[in-house]
Scaffold this active site. Structure first.
Site, mmCIF file in Angstrom:
data_model
loop_
_atom_site.group_PDB
_atom_site.id
_atom_site.type_symbol
_atom_site.label_atom_id
_atom_site.label_comp_id
_atom_site.label_asym_id
_atom_site.label_seq_id
_atom_site.Cartn_x
_atom_site.Cartn_y
_atom_site.Cartn_z
ATOM 1 N NE ARG A 266 28.311 4.608 8.579
ATOM 2 C CZ ARG A 266 27.992 5.883 8.425
ATOM 3 N NH1 ARG A 266 26.783 6.209 8.001
ATOM 4 N NH2 ARG A 266 28.854 6.838 8.676
ATOM 5 C CG ASP B 96 34.308 4.505 15.073
ATOM 6 O OD1 ASP B 96 33.127 4.653 14.704
ATOM 7 O OD2 ASP B 96 35.123 5.447 15.162
ATOM 8 C CE1 TYR C 132 34.410 12.702 13.371
ATOM 9 C CE2 TYR C 132 35.740 11.279 11.973
ATOM 10 C CZ TYR C 132 34.501 11.745 12.380
ATOM 11 O OH TYR C 132 33.358 11.247 11.796
ATOM 12 N NE ARG D 204 27.145 -1.294 20.436
ATOM 13 C CZ ARG D 204 27.023 0.001 20.174
ATOM 14 N NH1 ARG D 204 26.914 0.417 18.933
ATOM 15 N NH2 ARG D 204 26.980 0.881 21.157
ATOM 16 N NE ARG E 271 24.249 3.558 12.471
ATOM 17 C CZ ARG E 271 24.511 4.769 11.992
ATOM 18 N NH1 ARG E 271 24.271 5.824 12.757
ATOM 19 N NH2 ARG E 271 24.991 4.940 10.783
#
Length: 360
Positions: A43, A92, A167, A56, A47
């Site tokens: 990551r 992702d 998921y 973004r 963020r």
């Protein structure tokens, strides 16, 4: 720009881009001597970077994963800022599921949410094969990236069959994985067929990335730490092994990472990885004992340490490096992904510190 420009036919090992073959990162993955311990962060593109948030702005997560120029910019940002030894392709783990028509969305603060969970044999028909045409934007973005990165390797990645299945069966993130385990224990044949289909989809997705120019691949099994070793060996390992075997002919390093997998480390290496990722719960010297010889290790500073003082970060980093001193190969990383509110300067300083402390 020519797609796959970093690749060449006279590669030292099948599928290896010659420009990156002698990089510290790939040398460490191959358990060869390195000029310094290579560093990258899970990551790292995301963020924690203000430039990421800016570029973004107004673009949904899944939409951003399908825009090659945006993917290229985001992937390059941490390489420019932190001087890490490898880039990780920005995407992702649910992208290949979206590409084959599964209705899903990534909801802020929640994660991937599946509109119609897969829980019956009839549902398996919705998991069709993934083709390169389904993810043409991936091929295009990696072609752009390999031209920009030069000698810096690009890591491709995918979600492992168990985590994707979790998921799909749960319908989103889950704390206890009750629906997943109910299917695994209650209908083992359906479970095996589900993971086999996901292994095929995952393999196809990784092949696209490697053929476009990725220098290594990482299989993320984020949720597999929820399983006992016996369940992993019986119900998960065959599918993960299938993925690793599918990409083995390309000759690129294969990394396997999961969270809370201290009891599974040996099995995760046995599944076929060249490099086993270790979270922060197990010291690297102990992890090496559990994994056994013939594997490099990746890890494993606690991401939360980066919120401490500079001196504390250096002390804890030194502990990781000391524990790794006897390893056959070591790629420095965090024990999980960069936390969203991490100070980017702390990451930059960490890269510099590891490089300085391990210079040979």
């Amino acid at each position: 720009m020519t797609r796959g420009a970093a690749r060449a036919g006279d590669t030292p090992s099948p599928g290896q881009p010659t420009k990156t073959y002698d990089s510290a990162f790939l040398k460490a993955c191959r358990r060869e001597p390195v000029p310094h311990t290579p560093v990258w962060f899970m990551r790292q593109a995301g963020r924690s970077l203000p430039e990421y948030l800016k570029v973004r702005e107004g673009t949904q997560m899944l939409e951003s994963c399908m825009q090659p120029e945006l993917v290229t910019e985001i992937t390059l940002q941490p390489v420019r800022r932190h001087k890490v030894d490898a880039a990780i392709y920005f995407s992702d783990i649910v992208v290949p599921l979206k590409a084959i028509g599964i209705e899903l969305d990534i909801k802020p603060g929640v994660g991937p949410v599946i509109a119609e969970p897969i829980r019956t044999r009839a549902d398996l028909a919705r998991l069709r094969d993934l083709t390169p045409e389904d993810v043409q934007y991936v091929t295009e973005a990696i072609g752009m990236l390999t031209g920009e990165l030069g000698q810096t390797p690009l890591i491709g990645f995918a979600g492992a069959p168990f985590t994707l299945a979790s998921y799909l069966v749960e319908g989103g993130p889950s704390r206890n994985h009750e629906h997943t385990k109910a299917l695994m224990y209650g209908d083992p044949q359906l479970w095996a067929d589900l993971l086999d289909r996901l292994a095929e989809i995952t393999s196809a997705f990784l092949k696209v990335q490697i053929e476009a120019g990725a220098s290594a691949v990482q299989l993320f099994d984020s949720w597999v730490g929820a399983l006992a070793p016996a369940d992993y060996r019986r119900s998960v390992m065959p599918a993960s092994t299938k993925v690793f075997e599918a990409v083995a002919p390309y000759g690129v390093p294969r990394i396997h990472f999961g969270v809370g997998t201290g009891e599974l480390l040996g099995l995760m290496g046995e599944a076929g990885a060249d490099v086993v990722g270790v979270d922060w719960r197990v010291p690297l010297d102990e992890a090496a004992r559990r994994v056994g010889p013939g594997k490099a290790l990746q890890g494993n500073l606690d991401p939360a340490v980066l919120f401490a003082t500079r001196e504390a970060v250096e002390t804890k980093t030194r502990e990781v490096l000391d524990a790794a001193s006897g390893l056959e190969g070591h790629v420095f990383n965090l024990g999980h992904g960069v936390l969203p509110t991490t100070d980017p300067d702390a990451l930059t300083r960490l890269v510099e510190y590891v490089h300085e402390q391990t210079a040979r």
